[in-house]
Design a protein around this motif. Structure first.
Motif, PDB file in Angstrom:
ATOM      1  N   ASN A  88      20.918  14.456 -15.649  1.00 47.71           N
ATOM      2  CA  ASN A  88      20.111  13.360 -15.118  1.00 47.71           C
ATOM      3  C   ASN A  88      20.495  12.977 -13.696  1.00 47.71           C
ATOM      4  O   ASN A  88      19.999  11.989 -13.169  1.00 47.71           O
ATOM      5  CB  ASN A  88      20.235  12.122 -16.016  1.00 47.71           C
TER       6      ASN A  88
ATOM      7  N   ASP B 276      13.945   5.070 -19.624  1.00 49.10           N
ATOM      8  CA  ASP B 276      12.876   6.056 -19.454  1.00 49.10           C
ATOM      9  C   ASP B 276      11.862   5.653 -18.387  1.00 49.10           C
ATOM     10  O   ASP B 276      11.003   6.455 -18.014  1.00 49.10           O
ATOM     11  CB  ASP B 276      12.149   6.272 -20.786  1.00 49.10           C
ATOM     12  N   ARG B 277      11.936   4.407 -17.917  1.00 54.16           N
ATOM     13  CA  ARG B 277      11.040   3.970 -16.834  1.00 54.16           C
ATOM     14  C   ARG B 277      11.857   3.452 -15.642  1.00 54.16           C
ATOM     15  O   ARG B 277      11.416   2.578 -14.904  1.00 54.16           O
ATOM     16  CB  ARG B 277      10.072   2.889 -17.329  1.00 54.16           C
TER      17      ARG B 277
ATOM     18  N   ARG C 192      16.061  10.010 -16.101  1.00 54.21           N
ATOM     19  CA  ARG C 192      15.858  10.770 -17.343  1.00 54.21           C
ATOM     20  C   ARG C 192      14.518  11.503 -17.356  1.00 54.21           C
ATOM     21  O   ARG C 192      14.320  12.429 -18.128  1.00 54.21           O
ATOM     22  CB  ARG C 192      15.906   9.820 -18.545  1.00 54.21           C
ATOM     23  N   GLN C 193      13.611  11.030 -16.534  1.00 55.39           N
ATOM     24  CA  GLN C 193      12.259  11.571 -16.540  1.00 55.39           C
ATOM     25  C   GLN C 193      12.025  12.457 -15.320  1.00 55.39           C
ATOM     26  O   GLN C 193      12.870  12.558 -14.439  1.00 55.39           O
ATOM     27  CB  GLN C 193      11.243  10.426 -16.571  1.00 55.39           C
TER      28      GLN C 193
END
Length: 302
Positions: A2, A134-135, A158-159
């Motif tokens: 990440n 996640d955002r 993470r995304q």
């Protein structure tokens, strides 16, 4: 998996703007905001909405709520803890309420952690502890804590892994493996923690000295925010002055200040200045304060 490391902070942010497709998108930022970040967003045709910080260093939650409900906001950029150039820290309750509001709206959040390690009394609480990871994207640089020998910027996310990996690999030839290993060793053996303890103490001592001088010599001309970290002090002229001319007058004496309008794209902070308390040059700090007082008086608009 990440962590994404780039040659410098600017390059990392350019990648982020491309990956998130921020061209013509609406982004909310705290104001005042780092001038380099503002100009980078402006050059990339990002629609920047500035949300002025309140006197206590927190965000106006009603104003943020209205923006989220009425505007197509793609991203909200927040300081992890310490806001620069104000040197202020929002209260725990304000940060918690801000996080809850952003969660309710499902907002993407970009956390600016460039100065997170320079708070005089680190409380450990960051927005990343309060938000859905996640955002959330975190960006920072080693340069503020280690120095110019460690110019690398980095992202935590993470995304968007495929796109981020592709862009960072395209630029990987700019990175020095030897320097990266040296930085990693500083972190793994605890040297960086020792360094930060000394650095915070040094910055705090210089802050105390400069705020005392400001109070003694310019207390009737300036109001300043008591900084809780960093190497600068955010001051406001109590009289109407032409800050640009103050800047030019001081520059002739080799004293550099930063006009407050640099930290806004919308003309905010025109009566503010950012002063550095890690002052260097031919003048001592007392002499520089005298020159600043003279410049404020001579460039008064009243």
């Amino acid at each position: 998996d990440n962590v994404y490391i780039g040659a410098d902070l600017r390059g990392v942010l350019e990648i982020l703007i491309a990956v998130l497709c921020l061209k013509d998108a609406m982004v909310v930022v705290e104001s005042p905001c780092d001038w380099m970040i503002l100009r980078l967003l402006q050059d990339a045709d990002v629609q920047v909405i500035e949300l002025p910080l309140q006197a206590n260093g927190g965000l106006d939650l009603e104003q943020l709520k209205q923006l989220l409900e009425t505007k197509p906001v793609r991203l909200v950029m927040l300081s992890s803890g310490l806001n620069m150039p104000r040197g202020s820290v929002a209260s725990h309750s304000n940060r918690q309420s801000t996080a809850e509001l952003l969660e309710r709206h499902g907002s993407w959040v970009l956390e600016n952690d460039c100065y997170g390690e320079l708070a005089f009394e680190p409380d450990g609480l960051r927005f990343r502890d309060l938000l859905n990871p996640d955002r959330l994207i975190v960006f920072s640089t080693f340069e503020k804590s280690i120095g110019p020998e460690a110019p690398y910027g980095y992202l935590l996310s993470r995304q968007l892994s495929v796109e981020l990996q592709r862009h960072f690999l395209l630029r990987s030839f700019r990175l020095s493996p030897i320097r990266q290993k040296a930085i990693a060793r500083l972190y793994s053996n605890g040297r960086i923690d020792q360094h930060l303890l000394v650095l915070r103490r040094l910055l705090k001592d210089r802050k105390v000295h400069m705020t005392q001088l400001l109070q003694e010599r310019l207390g009737d001309a300036l109001h300043f925010v008591e900084p809780l970290g960093g190497a600068t002090i955010w001051v406001q002229s109590l009289r109407q002055v032409d800050v640009r001319r103050v800047f030019q007058r001081l520059l002739r004496h080799q004293v550099v200040i930063a006009p407050g309008e640099l930290f806004s794209l919308q003309g905010l902070h025109a009566q503010h200045l950012r002063l550095s308390h890690t002052f260097g040059g031919d003048h001592d700090l007392g002499a520089a304060m005298g020159l600043l007082g003279d410049a404020l008086r001579l460039e008064s608009i009243d």
